[in-house]
Design a protein around this motif. Structure first.
Motif, PDB file in Angstrom:
ATOM      1  N   ALA A   1     -28.183 153.683   9.970  1.00  0.00           N
ATOM      2  CA  ALA A   1     -27.556 152.586  11.057  1.00  0.00           C
ATOM      3  C   ALA A   1     -27.116 153.859  12.081  1.00  0.00           C
ATOM      4  N   ALA A   2     -26.905 155.335  11.641  1.00  0.00           N
ATOM      5  CA  ALA A   2     -25.777 156.240  12.786  1.00  0.00           C
ATOM      6  C   ALA A   2     -27.713 155.235  14.249  1.00  0.00           C
ATOM      7  N   TRP A   3     -28.572 155.759  13.844  1.00  0.00           N
ATOM      8  CA  TRP A   3     -29.801 155.488  14.327  1.00  0.00           C
ATOM      9  C   TRP A   3     -29.667 154.443  14.965  1.00  0.00           C
ATOM     10  N   TYR A   4     -29.634 152.943  14.684  1.00  0.00           N
ATOM     11  CA  TYR A   4     -29.729 151.994  14.612  1.00  0.00           C
ATOM     12  C   TYR A   4     -29.168 151.684  16.368  1.00  0.00           C
ATOM     13  N   SER A   5     -27.137 152.117  15.876  1.00  0.00           N
ATOM     14  CA  SER A   5     -26.377 151.322  16.458  1.00  0.00           C
ATOM     15  C   SER A   5     -26.394 152.417  17.160  1.00  0.00           C
ATOM     16  N   GLY A   6     -26.607 153.834  17.419  1.00  0.00           N
ATOM     17  CA  GLY A   6     -26.421 154.369  19.143  1.00  0.00           C
ATOM     18  C   GLY A   6     -27.739 154.680  19.524  1.00  0.00           C
ATOM     19  N   SER A   7     -29.001 153.311  18.787  1.00  0.00           N
ATOM     20  CA  SER A   7     -30.337 153.098  20.136  1.00  0.00           C
ATOM     21  C   SER A   7     -29.731 152.133  20.779  1.00  0.00           C
ATOM     22  N   GLN A   8     -28.907 151.088  20.326  1.00  0.00           N
ATOM     23  CA  GLN A   8     -28.468 150.023  20.790  1.00  0.00           C
ATOM     24  C   GLN A   8     -27.691 149.725  21.832  1.00  0.00           C
ATOM     25  N   THR A   9     -27.730 149.960  22.961  1.00  0.00           N
ATOM     26  CA  THR A   9     -27.171 149.563  24.286  1.00  0.00           C
ATOM     27  C   THR A   9     -26.599 148.369  24.073  1.00  0.00           C
TER      28      THR A   9
ATOM     29  N   MET B   1     -31.925 143.495   7.790  1.00  0.00           N
ATOM     30  CA  MET B   1     -31.629 144.029   9.267  1.00  0.00           C
ATOM     31  C   MET B   1     -31.856 145.220   8.912  1.00  0.00           C
ATOM     32  N   LEU B   2     -31.492 145.601   9.267  1.00  0.00           N
ATOM     33  CA  LEU B   2     -31.416 147.550   9.704  1.00  0.00           C
ATOM     34  C   LEU B   2     -32.857 147.914   8.661  1.00  0.00           C
ATOM     35  N   MET B   3     -33.183 147.815   7.516  1.00  0.00           N
ATOM     36  CA  MET B   3     -34.756 147.553   6.857  1.00  0.00           C
ATOM     37  C   MET B   3     -35.378 147.411   7.454  1.00  0.00           C
ATOM     38  N   ALA B   4     -35.392 145.737   8.154  1.00  0.00           N
ATOM     39  CA  ALA B   4     -36.523 145.765   9.106  1.00  0.00           C
ATOM     40  C   ALA B   4     -36.965 146.129  10.283  1.00  0.00           C
ATOM     41  N   GLN B   5     -36.020 146.723  10.664  1.00  0.00           N
ATOM     42  CA  GLN B   5     -35.775 146.749  11.619  1.00  0.00           C
ATOM     43  C   GLN B   5     -36.336 148.815  12.618  1.00  0.00           C
ATOM     44  N   MET B   6     -36.980 149.614  10.838  1.00  0.00           N
ATOM     45  CA  MET B   6     -37.033 150.835  11.176  1.00  0.00           C
ATOM     46  C   MET B   6     -38.704 150.444  10.530  1.00  0.00           C
ATOM     47  N   SER B   7     -39.141 151.624  11.458  1.00  0.00           N
ATOM     48  CA  SER B   7     -40.384 151.788  10.946  1.00  0.00           C
ATOM     49  C   SER B   7     -41.270 152.177  10.078  1.00  0.00           C
ATOM     50  N   PRO B   8     -42.786 152.521   9.369  1.00  0.00           N
ATOM     51  CA  PRO B   8     -43.680 152.286   8.256  1.00  0.00           C
ATOM     52  C   PRO B   8     -42.864 153.971   7.754  1.00  0.00           C
ATOM     53  N   GLU B   9     -43.558 154.413   8.733  1.00  0.00           N
ATOM     54  CA  GLU B   9     -43.164 155.757   8.758  1.00  0.00           C
ATOM     55  C   GLU B   9     -41.119 156.303   8.190  1.00  0.00           C
TER      56      GLU B   9
ATOM     57  N   ILE C   1     -36.604 158.023  13.481  1.00  0.00           N
ATOM     58  CA  ILE C   1     -35.191 158.153  13.515  1.00  0.00           C
ATOM     59  C   ILE C   1     -34.942 159.598  14.161  1.00  0.00           C
ATOM     60  N   PRO C   2     -36.280 160.641  14.116  1.00  0.00           N
ATOM     61  CA  PRO C   2     -36.207 162.077  14.306  1.00  0.00           C
ATOM     62  C   PRO C   2     -36.057 162.122  15.657  1.00  0.00           C
ATOM     63  N   GLU C   3     -36.990 161.301  16.144  1.00  0.00           N
ATOM     64  CA  GLU C   3     -37.182 161.321  17.690  1.00  0.00           C
ATOM     65  C   GLU C   3     -35.011 161.363  18.241  1.00  0.00           C
ATOM     66  N   TYR C   4     -34.564 160.272  17.777  1.00  0.00           N
ATOM     67  CA  TYR C   4     -33.536 159.987  17.717  1.00  0.00           C
ATOM     68  C   TYR C   4     -32.327 161.049  17.635  1.00  0.00           C
ATOM     69  N   TYR C   5     -31.885 161.711  16.695  1.00  0.00           N
ATOM     70  CA  TYR C   5     -31.308 163.025  16.678  1.00  0.00           C
ATOM     71  C   TYR C   5     -32.040 163.690  17.364  1.00  0.00           C
TER      72      TYR C   5
ATOM     73  N   LEU D   1     -20.476 160.342  23.050  1.00  0.00           N
ATOM     74  CA  LEU D   1     -20.553 160.214  22.308  1.00  0.00           C
ATOM     75  C   LEU D   1     -20.729 158.408  21.331  1.00  0.00           C
ATOM     76  N   GLU D   2     -21.907 158.527  21.125  1.00  0.00           N
ATOM     77  CA  GLU D   2     -22.866 157.774  21.223  1.00  0.00           C
ATOM     78  C   GLU D   2     -22.625 156.635  19.563  1.00  0.00           C
ATOM     79  N   ILE D   3     -21.964 157.173  18.878  1.00  0.00           N
ATOM     80  CA  ILE D   3     -21.474 156.265  17.510  1.00  0.00           C
ATOM     81  C   ILE D   3     -20.603 156.865  16.638  1.00  0.00           C
ATOM     82  N   PHE D   4     -19.377 156.271  16.309  1.00  0.00           N
ATOM     83  CA  PHE D   4     -19.251 156.433  14.948  1.00  0.00           C
ATOM     84  C   PHE D   4     -19.177 156.171  14.014  1.00  0.00           C
ATOM     85  N   ILE D   5     -19.716 157.251  13.021  1.00  0.00           N
ATOM     86  CA  ILE D   5     -19.603 156.228  11.204  1.00  0.00           C
ATOM     87  C   ILE D   5     -18.858 156.417  10.785  1.00  0.00           C
TER      88      ILE D   5
END
Length: 521
Positions: free
Chosen positions: A288-296, A414-422, A4-8, A145-149
């Motif tokens: 949520a913004a990280w997940y949707s914004g990262s998915q082409t 689902m969102l929680m399952a996609q996240m890294s342990p950190e 997530i921090p790398e995405y932003y 624009l990559e994602i609108f929350i």
């Protein structure tokens, strides 16, 4: 996927509603946990003679941002205040600002809304629907624009018992309603409002449902996600436990209970109190913004596949209003508020007639007596005015404290399952870990420290005052019993006989208990 921090990192973010409760926490968390973010633009309107820049400068000097100031002293350089008014044409943005936003923004968080439940329909439509429509139109002009929350509410579809993570079609076409309200006068709109909102309890939930559908219909090729929090409360962990800065929602009710002003409230003890800490909502929103914004693939999927997240606790870690009552009473008896009116002892009642009786006895009559005392001593009466405001607030919340809903949270899982342990640690929204008794104590203490600005050093004096109130209550009850005896019992032979029988029975019981205890030892 990057974390997530790398995405932003290197991204330009736009936030509406940044001066509101959730907006502040979003801004602080984004800057603190994603230090690589490039610029955060915040749309702010001038208020009370203050420019947007001055309002933001005041805001970031509050307690909430202290941790961020220690960790990143130069964080304010990343915040750019943009003069805007969401109720005005083109959002009241200058041509230059429109161009800057269109050329630079990568992520939009649309948090701005009116949270007044009883807002007139025209005003609620202006702030919750038309402003959202303008924001979507602005988003269409953003080249990168990559994602609108869109931040909605879990109660947007409270006319349903089971609420899925989908956008529900509203009972009316929002376009027709906008056109109709445009020519109607206020009196006519007010008369038609109950018919329009139907089974929903207020204009807030109604207009938030319309806004969700509008986002779905007008998103086009925009990549959009919707976050639906339930009743947003004080922070759980970040930036520190119990942070709250307003009287809205349950916070004002908790304070009134702690002061001893609120003694009875219409609610079901068994109904689920779907409180959700503000930091849980913000962590969900950023993830949520990280997940949707990262998915082409999501960006190209179109509006029919908008991801909706029900950010609630009731289905995962339920907590009931009866438990809320117990926690409030225990916390404020142990750690009382200063200058309490009476000892904290709020009771929830599901029967409306019983509640109305106790409202009169416990609220209205004491308020009238106290105001009479103030007048007698030459001071301005104020308690009845406070009680009237309290009753209005309780009527607004009554619908939500008397009902329970079932929310589907598959997308959240689902969102929680996609996240890294950190990322799960830094952006934690797993409410299974939430210990409600501890959270409620920190919430109540947060209202004391951050809303009422009461220092913990004042606790001994507050406890002493509470003991004084207890002694006054016992004295009053004793005098009342004596008066009842003199007026009713002492004048009737039958009443005296009953009284002597009860007293002798109690004496025999105590004597038997005493004898049994002696024989045991």
């Amino acid at each position: 996927m990057v974390n997530i921090p790398e995405y932003y990192a290197g991204k330009n973010v736009l936030i509406t509603g940044a001066t509101g409760f959730m907006g502040k926490v979003l801004l602080e968390k984004l800057l603190r946990s994603c230090p690589g973010v490039k610029i955060v633009y915040v749309m702010v309107r001038p208020k009370a003679g203050q420019s947007p820049q001055a309002r933001i400068a005041d805001m970031i000097n509050c307690k909430l941002f202290e941790r961020l100031q220690d960790e990143q002293p130069g964080f304010a350089e990343k915040i750019i205040a943009v003069k805007s008014d969401l109720t005005q044409p083109e959002l009241d943005l200058s041509k230059e600002d429109q161009s800057i936003l269109a050329e630079n923004i990568n992520i939009v968080f649309h948090c701005a809304a009116t949270i007044r439940f009883n807002e007139p329909l025209k005003d609620a439509m202006q702030l919750n629907v038309l402003a959202t429509q303008k924001m979507v139109a602005l988003a269409h002009r953003m080249k990168h624009l990559e994602i609108f929350i869109h931040v909605s509410t879990a109660y947007a579809n409270c006319d349903q018992e089971l609420i899925e993570e989908i956008v529900y079609p509203p009972p009316v076409d929002y376009r027709r309603l906008i056109d109709t309200l445009d020519w109607m006068d206020d009196d006519l709109v007010s008369a038609l409002t109950p018919k329009l909102i139907g089974e929903r309890p207020n204009t807030y939930t109604y207009t938030k449902a319309l806004a969700e559908y509008l986002v779905q219909q007008e998103a086009g090729d925009l990549n959009v996600a919707i976050v639906r929090p339930s009743i947003v409360g004080a922070s759980w962990k970040e930036p520190f436990p119990g942070w709250i800065d307003n009287f809205n929602g349950p916070s004002g009710i908790f304070i009134a209970a702690g002061k001893g002003i609120l003694r009875t409230m219409r609610a079901s003890n068994d109904a689920v109190a779907d409180l959700v800490p503000v930091d849980v909502v913000i962590n969900t929103t950023l993830a949520a913004a990280w997940y949707s914004g990262s998915q082409t693939c999501n960006r190209l999927a179109g509006p029919k596949n908008i991801l909706v997240y029900n950010c609630t606790t009731g289905g995962i870690n339920p907590f009931h209003w009866g438990e809320v009552e117990y926690c409030i009473n225990m916390t404020f008896k142990t750690n009382p508020l200063e200058q309490a009116f009476r000892r904290p002892n709020v009771n929830l009642r599901s029967n409306p007639f019983t509640n109305q009786y106790w409202t009169t006895v416990s609220h209205t009559l004491p308020a009238l007596l106290y105001d009479g005392y103030l007048r007698f001593t030459g001071r301005k009466p104020r308690m009845m005015k406070t009680i009237t405001r309290l009753h209005k607030a309780m009527m607004v919340l009554e619908y939500f404290t008397s009902h329970s809903w079932v929310w589907n949270t598959d997308n959240l899982a689902m969102l929680m399952a996609q996240m890294s342990p950190e990322d799960k640690k830094v952006f934690n929204f797993d409410v299974r870990q939430l210990h409600w008794a501890e959270y409620m104590e920190s919430y109540c203490m947060g209202t004391k420290k951050y809303v009422l600005n009461e220092e913990l050093s004042g606790l001994p004096a507050a406890r002493k005052h509470l003991n004084k109130l207890r002694n006054i209550r016992y004295t009053f009850n004793t005098i009342l019993v004596v008066l009842i005896w003199r007026v009713f019992i002492a004048r009737s032979q039958m009443a005296r006989n009953i009284w002597y029988f009860v007293v002798s029975l109690c004496y025999k019981f105590l004597s038997y208990f005493r004898a049994s205890s002696t024989m045991r030892y």
